[in-house]
Design a protein around this motif. Structure first.
Motif: not given
Length: 544
Positions: A98, A100, A124, A126-127, A143-144, A146, A162, A167
């Protein structure tokens, strides 16, 4: 226990003779090497360095700050909100990763990174920033926010999915000038090029597809059901149009060659780019549109013989995202050539086959060849887009729909320099464009730390720049009392953590934490102190 000095840090060696290291927190100036049976579980990296070598096993790590480098062993499950992870050849990845926050991850830059067959890794994102060069079979979920770069080699083993929008998936070795079209089917997205097909396995929803030279993207654009489209026989609802029907365009009446339709359910969605944009009646001019018009954010409107996506004109009043309309069907159609049509009497674009392609639930095609040349040029300059935005905002105010001020409150970005040991470097001098820092000789790298923000959120939607920008950095000179060396890795190395895309080679934006390596400066070690003279071209926006 055995210790070993590496990168200036006295590192604990964890091997078969050492008890397992569990539930510990690693701070700055601390290090651990896992090798030859060394085992770590549920540890937190909050500074310092972790090395994973052949025979080591590290599981369930939480990385907040610091550095993790692997050149072998097994890395199983990581939760990452910051720091830097470099996963090298000979390592096996497994479990869930994960990623982020401001984390930076590089995978396979020096060779193939293997993956477990029984516990295939799931990334995963997300950023943060992730680059993948060579990897075994794995799943990549975007995710948004990314920001992922991949090679065509890596894509062969990846399943890419997605959720939401905004992203960035950058295929770094795909020449955009060779692209001839796109085909999407269930769980597969094929980019056709003059040098063969590039296949992305997985489900890319709301995907962005365009050259990445400035981070820009183009998304498909569509009309919502209920929209009236002008035809030679009068206005028709978009959902009633059929193949062969004539539609009025700037080229005269044109027969429809292609039709697309898709149903959307946004229950539970929060990301703006998923929602329709509502254009109020008369927002552009009297009778343009003649009724409220709903279109997707990327739908281009014609202004002064230029096409501009409506999302760049959103002002929250006459042109605004409609967060209440969560279930709808959108439609689009294409002619032999890209053209301007009249939707609710507002000039806007027809569908552009090949350049922006989205998976429609239903598609009809005549099978005839369709030209992919734009009918009018796109607005690319911020100043021009801002002029359009200001004009429409003023009109909205005059129509009794006040626009909230879009003037950003700008603050100078606080900058500091952190060494590989976690210490804040001493600021010695500042002038109009440079800052001089002092670091100990033997420092392996420094990190330029600052706030970061997205220009389109900070300044206004007309900026059309969705990158997270920290500060712009130019040339860096490193010197001791007798020698000076200019380093430019941060200007050219696309794999370097904490930086946005390489642009002109003279300066580059950080994403909030940009790494500058100093490992090759061993000849500058005759004295205790090194000085770094760093150019900041936007000095007036930087504070120390």
């Amino acid at each position: 226990m055995a210790y070993w000095w590496i990168d200036g840090i006295n590192c604990l060696i964890a091997d078969a003779s050492t008890s397992a290291i569990r539930s510990q927190t690693l701070m700055s100036s601390q290090g651990v090497i896992f090798k030859n049976g060394g085992y770590g579980d549920s540890n937190t990296v909050n500074g310092g360095n972790v090395y994973l070598d052949p025979g080591g096993y590290v599981a369930n790590s939480t990385i907040k700050w610091g550095n993790v480098r692997t050149g072998g062993g097994t890395l199983n499950s990581v939760t990452m909100t910051g720091g830097n992870v470099t996963i090298g050849a000979g390592t096996t990845m497994e479990g869930k990763f994960d990623i982020s926050g401001s984390g930076n991850v590089s995978i396979g830059g020096n060779g193939l990174v293997s993956t477990s067959t029984t516990n295939k890794p799931i990334l995963n994102v997300s950023s943060g920033n992730v680059s993948i060069d060579q990897i075994g079979p794995a799943t990549l979920n975007l995710a948004r926010s990314a920001n992922v770069s991949v090679t065509k080699t890596a894509l062969k083993n990846l399943t890419v999915n997605s959720s939401g929008t905004d992203y960035s998936l950058d295929i770094t070795d795909l020449d955009p000038s060779t692209i001839t079209g796109v085909t999407q089917s269930t769980n597969k997205f094929v980019i056709h090029t003059t040098k063969g097909d590039v296949t992305i396995n997985g489900n890319l929803q709301n995907y962005k597809f365009a050259p990445d030279n400035k981070g820009g993207t183009i998304i498909s654009s569509c009309f919502a059901e209920g929209t009236l489209i002008r035809t030679p026989d009068g206005d028709r609802l978009v959902e009633t149009l059929k193949l062969g029907d004539l539609v009025s365009t700037h080229l005269g009446p044109q027969p429809i060659r292609w039709l697309g339709k898709k149903e959307v359910d946004l229950r539970g969605a929060t990301e703006l780019d998923n929602f329709l944009v509502r254009i109020k009646a008369d927002a552009f001019a009297t009778g343009q549109p003649k009724r409220d018009l709903w279109v997707t954010p990327e739908h281009c409107i014609l202004i002064n013989e230029k096409l501009i996506p409506v999302r760049r004109l959103v002002n929250g009043a006459s042109i605004a995202y409609d967060l209440k309309r969560r279930r709808y069907t959108y439609y689009h159609f294409a002619f032999e050539k890209h053209a301007v049509v009249f939707s609710e009497s507002l000039p806007s674009e027809s569908y552009l086959i090949g350049q922006n392609k989205r998976e429609f639930g239903a598609v009809e095609s005549s099978g005839e060849e369709i030209d992919t040349t734009l009918a009018y040029p796109l607005v690319t300059e911020i100043e021009e887009a801002n002029q359009f935005w200001q004009r429409l905002a003023e009109r909205s105010n005059n129509l009794g729909m006040p626009v909230t001020s879009n003037n950003p409150v700008l603050s100078r970005k606080l900058v500091q320099l952190r060494t590989d040991r976690g210490d804040i470097a001493l600021l010695k001098d500042v002038d109009d464009r440079h800052a001089v820092f002092s670091v100990p000789a033997g420092t392996k790298y420094v990190i330029i730390e600052s706030d970061a923000s997205r220009p389109d959120q900070l300044h206004g939607p007309y900026w059309d720049d969705r990158r997270r920008l920290g500060v712009r950095v130019g040339a860096v000179h490193v010197s001791d009392k007798s020698h000076s060396v200019m380093i430019d890795a941060h200007l050219n190395d696309r794999q370097l953590g904490g930086w946005n895309n390489v642009e002109d080679g003279r300066s580059r934006w950080t994403s909030g934490k940009g790494i500058i390596p100093l490992t090759h400066l061993s000849n500058l070690s005759r004295h205790k102190e090194l000085e770094l003279r760093i150019a900041f071209p936007d000095r007036e926006e930087v504070a120390f």
